[in-house]
Design a protein around this motif. Structure first.
Motif, PDB file in Angstrom:
ATOM      1  N   LYS A 235      29.383  41.935  33.458  1.00 18.63           N
ATOM      2  CA  LYS A 235      30.520  41.174  33.973  1.00 18.63           C
ATOM      3  C   LYS A 235      31.635  42.105  34.447  1.00 18.63           C
ATOM      4  CE  LYS A 235      33.330  37.151  32.737  1.00 18.63           C
ATOM      5  NZ  LYS A 235      33.653  36.152  31.676  1.00 18.63           N
ATOM      6  N   LEU A 236      31.867  43.187  33.703  1.00 19.41           N
ATOM      7  CA  LEU A 236      32.906  44.134  34.096  1.00 19.41           C
ATOM      8  C   LEU A 236      32.548  44.830  35.402  1.00 19.41           C
ATOM      9  CD1 LEU A 236      35.475  45.768  33.603  1.00 19.41           C
ATOM     10  CD2 LEU A 236      34.135  47.303  32.130  1.00 19.41           C
ATOM     11  N   LEU A 237      31.307  45.242  35.557  1.00 21.84           N
ATOM     12  CA  LEU A 237      30.901  45.916  36.790  1.00 21.84           C
ATOM     13  C   LEU A 237      31.011  44.974  37.992  1.00 21.84           C
ATOM     14  CD1 LEU A 237      27.839  47.999  35.547  1.00 21.84           C
ATOM     15  CD2 LEU A 237      30.103  48.845  36.184  1.00 21.84           C
ATOM     16  N   ASP A 238      30.679  43.699  37.800  1.00 22.62           N
ATOM     17  CA  ASP A 238      30.862  42.735  38.880  1.00 22.62           C
ATOM     18  C   ASP A 238      32.334  42.655  39.283  1.00 22.62           C
ATOM     19  OD1 ASP A 238      28.196  42.124  39.019  1.00 22.62           O
ATOM     20  OD2 ASP A 238      28.362  40.167  38.028  1.00 22.62           O
ATOM     21  N   ALA A 239      33.211  42.587  38.274  1.00 24.81           N
ATOM     22  CA  ALA A 239      34.643  42.463  38.554  1.00 24.81           C
ATOM     23  C   ALA A 239      35.178  43.701  39.257  1.00 24.81           C
ATOM     24  CB  ALA A 239      35.399  42.210  37.249  1.00 24.81           C
ATOM     25  N   LEU A 240      34.781  44.882  38.795  1.00 19.08           N
ATOM     26  CA  LEU A 240      35.229  46.108  39.438  1.00 19.08           C
ATOM     27  C   LEU A 240      34.703  46.195  40.874  1.00 19.08           C
ATOM     28  CD1 LEU A 240      34.776  48.657  36.504  1.00 19.08           C
ATOM     29  CD2 LEU A 240      36.942  47.861  37.473  1.00 19.08           C
ATOM     30  N   ALA A 241      33.479  45.720  41.089  1.00 20.64           N
ATOM     31  CA  ALA A 241      32.911  45.726  42.439  1.00 20.64           C
ATOM     32  C   ALA A 241      33.704  44.805  43.369  1.00 20.64           C
ATOM     33  CB  ALA A 241      31.446  45.297  42.389  1.00 20.64           C
ATOM     34  N   GLY A 247      39.370  46.620  48.314  1.00 21.87           N
ATOM     35  CA  GLY A 247      40.344  47.695  48.416  1.00 21.87           C
ATOM     36  C   GLY A 247      41.447  47.585  47.382  1.00 21.87           C
ATOM     37  N   ALA A 248      41.140  46.935  46.228  1.00 21.32           N
ATOM     38  CA  ALA A 248      42.156  46.687  45.206  1.00 21.32           C
ATOM     39  C   ALA A 248      41.834  47.369  43.879  1.00 21.32           C
ATOM     40  CB  ALA A 248      42.303  45.179  44.986  1.00 21.32           C
ATOM     41  N   SER A 249      40.957  48.376  43.903  1.00 21.42           N
ATOM     42  CA  SER A 249      40.551  49.019  42.647  1.00 21.42           C
ATOM     43  C   SER A 249      41.301  50.312  42.358  1.00 21.42           C
ATOM     44  CB  SER A 249      39.047  49.314  42.667  1.00 21.42           C
ATOM     45  OG  SER A 249      38.740  50.269  43.681  1.00 21.42           O
ATOM     46  N   LEU A 293      42.160  42.671  37.569  1.00 25.37           N
ATOM     47  CA  LEU A 293      40.855  42.687  36.907  1.00 25.37           C
ATOM     48  C   LEU A 293      40.616  41.383  36.148  1.00 25.37           C
ATOM     49  CD1 LEU A 293      38.292  44.265  36.181  1.00 25.37           C
ATOM     50  CD2 LEU A 293      39.530  45.214  34.219  1.00 25.37           C
ATOM     51  N   ALA A 294      41.655  40.861  35.488  1.00 24.93           N
ATOM     52  CA  ALA A 294      41.505  39.600  34.753  1.00 24.93           C
ATOM     53  C   ALA A 294      41.095  38.480  35.704  1.00 24.93           C
ATOM     54  CB  ALA A 294      42.805  39.256  34.038  1.00 24.93           C
TER      55      ALA A 294
END
Length: 322
Positions: A235-241, A247-249, A293-294
């Motif tokens: 789930k975290l990797l999906d969100a970071l992707a 362009g928001a990471s 991220l949330a």
């Protein structure tokens, strides 16, 4: 000429004995009296127990992500620990330390206080159980002595059994290892020289105050932010992707999400920062990223093609530390 074959004999079976079987050399006779080598008898049980790795040894403890950070990322830090049953008589305090002199597993000071080292090799597959065993032995060690490494039993308590879960885990990150000695300011001779050597090798590190378990560190080439996150990895990797594709990471101009690594069951994203970006400069951008991220974590829609490509790039640069 054909080799002579040894006559087949029935293997001796392990004998039931009272009490634990001591550990001996793999080729020595097993102490149970079976007349077999230890590695072919009770040693097999010990090897099996060691192989059973606990993926998240700090799960259930307050501040799990900070436990992981202090184990893998932070050179010099301490945390005051609170025991469920209170402190034994003659033990004024118990302090977790990232590392101790000579890599001792634990140390009992002259005044009876206990220091427990976190960055040590573990003898079994359960780091929490090994640390709990070391802590219990440190509580009864002679004042002024270090505690040696020993193999913990597979049925002993874990940190989750010994520590008070209602007390927050609040690391204090230090610039050096002066916490090793009670009067560091007046240290002389080899003690002072040892402190100087250890301090010179420590990477400057700061724990951010606005988000959990995020640590800024300084290296000669560039600075970094390493952020231990407790969310499920997929789930975290999906969100970071999602953030990366949008362009928001990043954490501002000149910063870049470069990948992540796994440590003790948690994921640790890493950002490159310009060498002039100090810890205080990262506080506000990190808080903003936490909000983005949330929102990304709450997004349950399928990834787009661009987001899948971003995810593939993140996973290709992922490293497992343990």
């Amino acid at each position: 000429m054909a080799k002579k074959r040894r006559p087949q004999t029935k293997a001796a079976t392990p004998r039931a004995v009272d009490g634990p079987i001591p550990v001996v050399g793999a080729r020595e006779p097993c102490p149970c009296g079976s007349e077999r080598r230890y590695k072919a008898c009770h040693g097999r049980e010990a090897a099996h127990a060691v192989a059973e790795l606990v993926q998240r040894p700090f799960e259930g403890l307050p501040g799990e992500a900070d436990w992981v950070a202090l184990r893998e990322l932070v050179p010099a830090a301490t945390v005051e620990l609170t025991l469920k049953d209170g402190l034994p008589e003659g033990v004024p305090s118990v302090t977790l330390a990232t590392v101790l002199p000579m890599a001792w597993p634990a140390l009992r000071r002259d005044n009876g206080a206990v220091l427990l080292g976190l960055q040590n090799d573990t003898a079994s597959g359960d780091l929490s159980r090994d640390l709990a065993d070391t802590l219990r032995r440190a509580l009864t060690a002679e004042p002024g002595t270090p505690v040696a490494a020993e193999r913990a039993g597979t049925d002993g308590p874990r940190l989750q059994d010994l520590l008070d879960p209602s007390v927050p885990f609040e690391p204090a990150v230090h610039t050096g290892f002066e916490f090793w000695v009670e009067d560091a300011e007046n240290a002389t001779g080899e003690v002072a020289a040892s402190l100087d050597r250890a301090n010179a090798a420590a990477i400057p590190t700061v724990r951010l105050s606005g988000v959990d378990a995020a640590y800024w560190c300084e290296t000669p080439e560039k600075n970094h932010l390493r952020w231990v996150m407790p969310h499920p990895e997929e789930k975290l990797l999906d969100a970071l992707a999602r953030l990366h594709a949008a362009g928001a990471s990043s954490l501002g101009e000149g910063t870049r999400l470069v990948g992540s690594f796994r440590a003790h069951g948690l994921t640790v994203p890493v950002w490159d920062l310009p060498s002039g970006m100090r810890a205080e400069d990262v506080e506000k951008p990190a808080a903003g990223l936490a909000e983005r991220l949330a929102a990304a974590l709450a997004d349950g829609t399928p990834l787009t093609a661009e987001e899948r490509r971003a995810r593939g790039g993140l996973t290709s640069r992922q490293v497992t530390l343990n």
